[in-house]
Design a protein around this motif. Structure first.
Motif, PDB file in Angstrom:
ATOM      1  N   HIS A 127       8.065 -26.656  20.137  1.00  0.00           N
ATOM      2  CA  HIS A 127       9.390 -26.294  19.641  1.00  0.00           C
ATOM      3  C   HIS A 127       9.370 -24.864  19.099  1.00  0.00           C
ATOM      4  N   SER A 128      10.442 -24.126  19.384  1.00  0.00           N
ATOM      5  CA  SER A 128      10.512 -22.729  18.927  1.00  0.00           C
ATOM      6  C   SER A 128      11.719 -22.563  18.018  1.00  0.00           C
ATOM      7  N   PRO A 129      11.552 -21.948  16.852  1.00  0.00           N
ATOM      8  CA  PRO A 129      10.277 -21.446  16.317  1.00  0.00           C
ATOM      9  C   PRO A 129       9.576 -22.485  15.446  1.00  0.00           C
ATOM     10  N   HIS A 130       8.382 -22.152  15.017  1.00  0.00           N
ATOM     11  CA  HIS A 130       7.610 -22.922  14.039  1.00  0.00           C
ATOM     12  C   HIS A 130       7.232 -24.321  14.534  1.00  0.00           C
ATOM     13  N   GLY A 131       6.930 -24.447  15.821  1.00  0.00           N
ATOM     14  CA  GLY A 131       6.603 -25.762  16.371  1.00  0.00           C
ATOM     15  C   GLY A 131       5.429 -26.430  15.684  1.00  0.00           C
ATOM     16  N   GLN A 132       4.388 -25.650  15.383  1.00  0.00           N
ATOM     17  CA  GLN A 132       3.229 -26.234  14.705  1.00  0.00           C
ATOM     18  C   GLN A 132       3.597 -26.790  13.331  1.00  0.00           C
ATOM     19  N   TRP A 133       4.456 -26.054  12.622  1.00  0.00           N
ATOM     20  CA  TRP A 133       4.832 -26.494  11.281  1.00  0.00           C
ATOM     21  C   TRP A 133       5.738 -27.717  11.327  1.00  0.00           C
ATOM     22  N   TRP A 134       6.608 -27.792  12.326  1.00  0.00           N
ATOM     23  CA  TRP A 134       7.429 -28.989  12.479  1.00  0.00           C
ATOM     24  C   TRP A 134       6.545 -30.194  12.820  1.00  0.00           C
ATOM     25  N   ASP A 162      18.911 -29.268  16.047  1.00  0.00           N
ATOM     26  CA  ASP A 162      19.047 -27.901  16.555  1.00  0.00           C
ATOM     27  C   ASP A 162      20.239 -27.732  17.489  1.00  0.00           C
ATOM     28  N   LEU A 188      10.899 -24.435   5.813  1.00  0.00           N
ATOM     29  CA  LEU A 188      11.260 -24.011   7.169  1.00  0.00           C
ATOM     30  C   LEU A 188      12.696 -23.491   7.237  1.00  0.00           C
ATOM     31  N   HIS A 215       5.503 -29.770  19.057  1.00  0.00           N
ATOM     32  CA  HIS A 215       4.558 -28.664  18.891  1.00  0.00           C
ATOM     33  C   HIS A 215       5.016 -27.423  19.656  1.00  0.00           C
ATOM     34  N   THR A 241      -0.166 -25.010  22.318  1.00  0.00           N
ATOM     35  CA  THR A 241       0.313 -26.355  22.633  1.00  0.00           C
ATOM     36  C   THR A 241      -0.511 -27.024  23.736  1.00  0.00           C
TER      37      THR A 241
END
Length: 271
Positions: free
Chosen positions: A133-140, A270, A198, A131, A25
């Protein structure tokens, strides 16, 4: 022109995806900050700023990005994100009164620069927040961008196919309500597909679809606001960095508007 735009997109899209997915990030935020600084440079020109004042404002903007990164975990960053959401709702009023601040006066230049700050900085905060964000920040993050990109494509083909009533003829004569509906359908479908990937199911999937609809709607506002700025400045494109695509603002206008909405909605999703 269409071929040139397509070739440029085919080069830029994979690069953007790699920038989103590969770096951590911190590195991602720095790359985006540089990109947003280039967009800020274009916005300053559309606002009527020239010469040394424009360079000085670029330096100030770079310092603001650094401060925002250092303060990324503080509570007031949430307020900046909320201000970004509120700004885009306020921008709808500006689009209704499109002649407001059109004259190149000192006061109007200052007002447009202030508007640019609410366009650029909350979007960067939102992007870094998503970015990280947990989990999968890149995918979000990628999903947020895909929703905007996909809705833009949906608007293009739907508008060309069905045409019909103009969306905002005084600001952007090429946009139609059919295009807006096509954008909405494309954005929601892509959100549902990405959400399934996701592991977003049931009621959360419905919430994500509603978030996508709001994201697409406000992304159209972002597109129209930049068109309004160009109309006030009497220019066709914000710049010429991308063949067939104009400047960075021409490519990022919808993204700037969409990101604070999506980041705020993701937080609620969330909760």
């Amino acid at each position: 022109m269409l071929l040139q735009r397509t070739l440029t997109a085919l080069v830029l899209a994979p690069l953007a995806i790699l920038i989103v997915l590969l770096p951590p990030t911190g590195v991602f935020g720095a790359i985006v900050a540089v990109t947003f600084l280039a967009a800020w440079w274009e916005w300053a020109q559309l606002s009527g700023l020239r010469g040394r004042a424009r360079v000085a404002l670029l330096v100030v903007a770079a310092a603001v990005f650094a401060l925002l990164w250092l303060a990324r975990d503080s509570a007031w960053i949430d307020w900046l994100l909320a201000a970004g959401v509120a700004w885009w709702l306020l921008a709808c009023l500006w689009l209704r009164h499109f002649a407001f601040a059109a004259a190149p006066t000192r006061e109007n230049k200052a007002l447009k620069l202030l508007a640019g700050a609410f366009v650029i900085f909350p979007a960067w905060v939102a992007l870094v927040r998503i970015h990280g964000h947990s989990p999968h920040g890149q995918w979000w993050t990628l999903l947020a961008l895909v929703i905007v990109w996909g809705s833009d494509i949906g608007a293009y083909f739907s508008g060309r196919t069905f045409g019909g009533r103009k969306l905002a003829p005084q600001i952007s004569p090429g946009k139609t309500w059919a295009g807006a509906y096509g954008a909405m359908v494309a954005g929601v479908l892509l959100a549902l597909i990405g959400g399934w990937w996701l592991d977003v199911r049931d009621a959360r999937a419905l919430a994500l679809a509603l978030l996508a609809a709001a994201t697409v709607a406000i992304s159209i506002v972002g597109d129209l606001l930049e068109s309004l700025m160009k109309r006030h400045a009497q220019v066709k494109d914000s710049g010429s960095i991308f063949p067939g695509h104009g400047g960075l603002l021409d490519r990022l206008d919808s993204v700037f508007a969409a990101l604070p909405i999506f980041a705020a909605g993701l937080y609620l999703l969330d909760s």
